[in-house]
Motif scaffolding. Structure first.
Motif, PDB file in Angstrom:
ATOM      1  N   ALA A 134      38.777  40.240  36.138  1.00 55.82           N
ATOM      2  CA  ALA A 134      40.059  39.910  36.778  1.00 55.82           C
ATOM      3  C   ALA A 134      40.248  40.735  38.048  1.00 55.82           C
ATOM      4  O   ALA A 134      40.752  40.236  39.062  1.00 55.82           O
ATOM      5  N   ALA A 135      39.841  42.006  38.011  1.00 57.63           N
ATOM      6  CA  ALA A 135      39.948  42.864  39.196  1.00 57.63           C
ATOM      7  C   ALA A 135      39.106  42.301  40.337  1.00 57.63           C
ATOM      8  O   ALA A 135      39.570  42.193  41.480  1.00 57.63           O
ATOM      9  N   ASN A 136      37.869  41.911  40.034  1.00 54.39           N
ATOM     10  CA  ASN A 136      36.997  41.343  41.063  1.00 54.39           C
ATOM     11  C   ASN A 136      37.509  40.000  41.571  1.00 54.39           C
ATOM     12  O   ASN A 136      37.327  39.663  42.746  1.00 54.39           O
ATOM     13  N   ASN A 137      38.167  39.231  40.706  1.00 54.14           N
ATOM     14  CA  ASN A 137      38.734  37.938  41.124  1.00 54.14           C
ATOM     15  C   ASN A 137      39.811  38.127  42.187  1.00 54.14           C
ATOM     16  O   ASN A 137      39.940  37.314  43.098  1.00 54.14           O
ATOM     17  N   LEU A 138      40.606  39.197  42.066  1.00 52.31           N
ATOM     18  CA  LEU A 138      41.649  39.443  43.074  1.00 52.31           C
ATOM     19  C   LEU A 138      41.012  39.727  44.433  1.00 52.31           C
ATOM     20  O   LEU A 138      41.461  39.192  45.450  1.00 52.31           O
TER      21      LEU A 138
END
Length: 199
Positions: A119-123
């Motif tokens: 999720a962090a990388n998706n942002l």
């Protein structure tokens, strides 16, 4: 008979105390890095573990010329809006550390906590895709500090009737995203604050 029972009780108590001492001392290896520890796969890289999000954005030791102003929370809706990440899920919380530099220039450290690394990388992916390509230079530059890589983003704004650059750094660390930016055309001061995070 009584002597044997007393001996068994003593041995049992000693065993219980030994187990408790090991558990409380942290000697049991559960493969979880310690808070502000290092990544066992990448020595020298500070990893965030069991950390307070607002604490990460509030630096205790500042580079020369910077002063701390405040740390404020921002909502999931505000994070999605600021980072052009409407479809990103898994945001748990976010805080923004506010700083002043030379000439009362504003600087910010955003720290956003997610459910997981993905999720962090998706942002970051969503945020980068919100920028249009620059015609003569690359907008995104991979740089490294504190033992990890970060993306430097170059943007342009109009200030005082002139088009001037603005720089920001963004990277992920475990299930966190950290972004550092300032209201300045001085790239070095933004990087200096990014390095001061220690992550």
């Amino acid at each position: 008979m009584t002597k044997n029972i007393t001996l068994k009780r003593s041995i049992t108590l000693i065993s219980v105390f030994a187990v408790l001492m090991i558990a409380f001392s942290g000697c049991v290896d559960n493969n979880t890095p310690a808070a502000n520890g290092t990544d066992s796969e990448n020595p020298g890289v500070n990893v965030i573990s069991a950390e307070n999000t607002s604490g990460i954005s509030t630096l205790e030791i500042l580079p020369s010329g910077f002063k701390y102003v405040d740390t404020v929370p921002f909502s999931t809706d505000q994070i999605k809006s600021d980072y052009e990440a409407e479809n990103v899920t898994g945001i748990l919380e976010g805080f923004e550390g506010i700083y002043k530099g030379a000439n009362e220039t504003d600087y910010y450290i955003d720290v956003i906590k997610f459910e997981d690394k993905e999720a962090a990388n998706n942002l970051i992916t969503a945020y980068k895709s919100s920028f249009t390509p620059l015609s003569n230079v690359s907008r995104f530059t991979d740089e490294s500090f504190n033992g990890h890589s970060a993306v430097k983003i170059t943007d342009y704004v109009t200030s005082g009737g002139k088009t001037v650059p603005r720089y920001s750094y963004i990277w992920s660390n475990e299930n966190y995203v950290i972004a550092v930016f300032g209201n300045t055309a001085e790239e070095s001061s933004v990087r200096q604050l990014a390095e001061a995070t220690g992550y």
